[in-house]
Enzyme design. Structure first.
Site, PDB file in Angstrom:
ATOM      1  N   ASP A 208       1.033  -1.264   0.098  1.00 20.17           N
ATOM      2  CA  ASP A 208      -0.261   0.127  -0.032  1.00 20.17           C
ATOM      3  C   ASP A 208       1.008   1.228   0.262  1.00 20.17           C
ATOM      4  O   ASP A 208       2.295   1.093  -0.098  1.00 20.17           O
ATOM      5  CB  ASP A 208      -0.707   0.313   1.618  1.00 20.17           C
ATOM      6  CG  ASP A 208       0.423  -0.206   2.494  1.00 20.17           C
ATOM      7  OD1 ASP A 208       0.265   1.146   2.923  1.00 20.17           O
ATOM      8  OD2 ASP A 208       0.179  -1.184   3.042  1.00 20.17           O
ATOM      9  N   ASP A 210       0.426   3.915   2.790  1.00 21.92           N
ATOM     10  CA  ASP A 210       0.898   3.899   3.733  1.00 21.92           C
ATOM     11  C   ASP A 210      -0.529   5.593   3.649  1.00 21.92           C
ATOM     12  O   ASP A 210      -1.604   4.900   2.867  1.00 21.92           O
ATOM     13  CB  ASP A 210       1.548   4.679   3.988  1.00 21.92           C
ATOM     14  CG  ASP A 210       1.934   5.530   5.511  1.00 21.92           C
ATOM     15  OD1 ASP A 210       1.857   3.501   6.032  1.00 21.92           O
ATOM     16  OD2 ASP A 210       2.600   5.762   6.054  1.00 21.92           O
TER      17      ASP A 210
END
Length: 285
Positions: A208, A210
């Site tokens: 991802d 973050d």
């Protein structure tokens, strides 16, 4: 002596397929039991030991992982080269979900963990200027490429305490610091591996962005798990490729990290502490 490869698997990687004569082995260390039994076998003629960092079924939080016991167990099983496979968030647009980052530096922001094997009665200060074995990192990058992953060589890993993900403010600050990825488990693991004189490298699997990225919203565990599932097959292929790439060559002094580290005079050392530390520091004791 041929290298013995240890693999510590993070979120999503709880076993290694293809090991011959594989057995789950219980290890009792001076620092207690590791996260789980260790799966020991051979892969392409090379001895391999695999430990799921969070335990099978994901029982340990990042803060409760028994890091000292995990690294000590690997050392006790004869491991010479320790590879961490870990899920991370990315602070860089070009390090996209699904990519692998072979990091070479860490910033440790954890605060609730035991970070050293040494204690009162036997004091040591180990340099972690180069926390990653450069040669082992190169082997991991090549293995990742052979596994079909997009690989970034080099990067700084910000280790946070967790278990919550970052606030947006934190995420932006870490980007300003020059960090590339963020995770919750590679510290104090890397420091302990250095104290144990193991060659250590981290393969960080990006799941991802973050919480900094304006187009990707907040971190959602469902999205992370979906990306993790896609990475697991590549991680398994990476592990399978390592035996043909790992050698004892080293440019970062991993196997001699304790040569000048111990400060306590011989006659001032606590015999109980010394006896406990023979597990990881027997070469210099």
């Amino acid at each position: 002596m041929d290298p013995v490869i240890g693999i510590i698997g993070g979120s999503g990687l709880y076993q290694v397929d293809g090991l011959e004569e594989a057995t789950w082995t219980s290890v009792d260390t001076p620092w207690g039991a590791p996260s789980d039994d260790v799966l020991v076998g051979t892969l392409s003629g090379t001895r391999v030991a695999f430990l799921p960092r969070h335990g099978r079924g994901h029982k340990h939080t990042p803060s409760t992982v028994p890091y000292r016991a995990n690294v000590a167990a690997m050392k006790m099983l004869g491991v010479t080269h320790l590879v961490s496979v870990s899920a991370v968030g990315s602070f860089r647009e070009e390090m996209a979900p699904g990519d692998f980052v072979v990091v070479d530096q860490f910033i440790d922001r954890t605060f609730a963990r035991d970070k050293t094997f040494f204690d009162s009665g036997l004091v040591a200060h180990v340099s972690v200027a180069d926390p990653v074995c450069a040669v082992l990192a190169k082997a991991c990058a090549e293995a990742a490429r052979q596994a079909g992953a997009k690989v970034h060589e080099g990067g700084t890993y910000l280790a946070m305490e967790g278990p919550q993900f970052s606030s947006k403010a934190e995420s932006h600050v870490y980007r300003q610091w020059g960090c590339d990825v963020i995770g919750m488990t590679n510290m104090p693991e890397a420091k302990l591996a250095r104290e144990a004189e193991l060659h250590y490298a981290t393969v960080a699997m990006v799941t991802d962005y973050d919480s900094w990225h304006p187009d990707h919203g907040n971190v959602q565990i469902t999205d992370i798990i979906e990306t993790l599932h896609g990475n697991v097959a590549k991680a398994a292929a990476l592990v399978a490729a390592l035996p043909g790439l790992v050698t004892h060559e080293c440019t970062t002094g991993c196997a001699t990290a304790l040569d000048y580290a111990i400060m306590t005079a011989t006659d001032a050392r606590d015999p109980v502490v010394v006896d406990r530390l023979r597990t990881i520091a027997g070469r210099v004791l």
